[in-house]
Write an enzyme that holds these catalytic residues in place. Structure first.
Site: not given
Length: 342
Positions: A192, A233-235
Site C-alpha cells: 500500500q 478502506g483504501h482509495n
C-alpha cells in the site's frame, strides 16, 4: 458576559432586559445565570418550567417572562454561543522537551507539541497546530494551520491534513489498506504505497481509521464530519460536507458525492458510487450505486418508503402465513369437491 454582548456577537436581536450570563445549559438543567435554547418542539413545555435566565428561541416561541435572543435557527445559534464559553482542552505551549522531533522535521514556532509525541523525518507542522500526548506523526506528513490532534492519534507516513482539521483520540490515518493477491495456497500482500489526504475543516471521531491508498489517494472532502468508530478502506473518496455516523464501514475504492449522509452502522460495498445528497438509513447495506438525492434503507438497501412499508408488513408475516395455509387447504378441498362432482 452580558447577554447584550452575546446578542451583538451572534448578530441576534435581544428581547427583554440585559443580564450577566455565566454559561450555557439545557432547559432542564440551566440555572438563573445561564443561557439555554429551544430548537425541538418536543421540549417546548420546558419553557414554562426552566430556571434558565435567558433563552435562544424562534420569534413564535419567545416567552414573555424572560429575556430572549430571537433566532431563525436556534440550534445553530446556540452552537455558536457555546463557542463563546467553551474552554480549549490542553494546557501546553511550544514543543515539549519530552517530545521526539526528528532534526529534519519542520515545526512552526506557533505550533504546540505535548510530551511523548513522536514526529518523523520530513514532517511539516503548521502554525497553530496542537498535537496532544501519545500521538505519532510519521515521515513526510504535512499538517496545515490550526489543526488539533488529540491524544494517541497515528498519522502514518505521507498523510496530509488541510487547515482546521480535528482528529479525536485514537484516530488512525494511513494504516495499510486490506490488499492481498491470492495465489496457490497463499496470500501475497499488495504493498500500500498511496496516502491519505484530509481536506480543510474535516473532523474525525475517536478510534476511527482511514486506510492509505494502495496507489494514489484516499481523500476526505472539505467540511466532512466523521463520527467515532468509522472504517474507510483504501482509495475511498468522500465528497464535501458529508456526514458519516458511528460504526459505518466503507470498502475500498468506493466514492461518495457531496452532502452524503450515512447513518449509524451502514455498510457500503467496494467499487461503487453514492451520488450527491443521498441519505442512507441506519444499519443499511449498500451493494450497488445509489443515484443522487435518494433516500435508502434496509439490507439489501431499497428506497426508504419501500423499506418502511416492508417493515410494517414483517410482524404480520406469521399470521399471513397461517391464513395462507388455511386458504390453500380450503382451495384444495374445493377443487377435490368439484372434481368429484364432475
Amino acid at each position: 458576559m452580558l447577554l447584550s454582548e452575546i446578542a451583538t456577537s451572534l448578530g441576534l436581536p435581544l428581547q427583554g432586559r440585559d443580564m450577566d450570563v455565566s454559561g450555557v445549559n439545557t432547559l432542564a438543567d440551566a440555572s438563573p445565570s445561564e443561557l439555554s435554547f429551544l430548537a425541538n418542539p418536543k421540549y417546548a413545555p420546558q419553557l414554562a418550567t426552566t430556571r434558565a435566565g435567558a433563552v435562544i428561541v424562534s420569534a413564535d416561541q419567545a416567552p414573555g417572562d424572560k429575556p430572549c435572543l430571537i433566532s431563525t435557527n436556534p440550534y445553530l445559534d446556540f452552537a455558536r454561543c457555546v463557542h463563546l464559553f467553551a474552554k480549549p482542552q490542553g494546557c501546553f505551549e511550544g514543543v515539549s522537551d519530552l517530545a521526539f522531533v526528528h532534526p529534519e522535521a519542520d515545526i512552526d514556532p506557533a505550533a504546540a507539541v505535548a510530551p511523548f509525541v513522536s514526529i518523523g523525518k520530513g514532517a511539516r507542522i503548521g502554525r497553530g497546530v496542537r498535537v496532544f500526548s501519545g500521538s505519532y506523526i510519521g515521515e513526510d506528513c504535512v499538517i496545515d494551520e490550526d489543526c488539533v490532534i488529540y491524544p494517541n492519534c497515528s498519522l502514518m507516513a505521507g498523510t496530509r491534513l488541510g487547515k482546521r482539521v480535528i482528529l479525536h483520540a485514537g484516530t488512525v490515518l494511513g494504516s495499510d489498506g486490506f490488499g492481498f493477491a491470492q495465489g496457490a495456497g497463499a496470500m501475497t500482500k499488495f504493498p500500500q504505497i498511496g496516502r491519505v489526504v484530509i481536506e480543510d475543516d474535516v473532523e474525525i471521531g475517536a478510534n476511527s481509521t482511514i486506510d492509505r491508498a494502495a496507489l494514489g489517494e484516499t481523500r476526505i472532502g472539505q467540511g466532512t464530519k466523521i463520527d467515532n468508530l468509522v472504517q474507510l478502506g483504501h482509495n475511498v473518496r468522500v465528497g464535501r460536507n458529508c456526514l458519516i455516523v458511528a460504526q459505518v464501514g466503507i470498502a475500498g475504492s468506493t466514492t461518495l458525492g457531496d452532502g452524503v449522509i450515512l447513518a449509524g452502522q451502514v455498510g457500503v460495498a467496494g467499487h461503487i458510487h453514492l451520488g450527491d445528497g443521498c441519505r442512507i438509513g441506519a444499519k443499511s447495506g449498500i451493494g450497488q450505486d445509489v443515484p443522487p438525492k435518494q433516500d435508502m434503507s434496509g439490507i439489501p438497501a431499497m428506497s426508504h418508503g419501500t423499506f418502511l412499508r416492508t417493515s410494517a408488513i414483517m410482524p404480520k408475516l406469521p399470521e399471513m402465513k397461517r391464513r395462507l395455509s388455511k386458504l390453500e387447504k380450503e382451495l384444495a378441498a374445493l377443487r377435490e369437491e368439484i372434481a368429484n362432482k364432475g
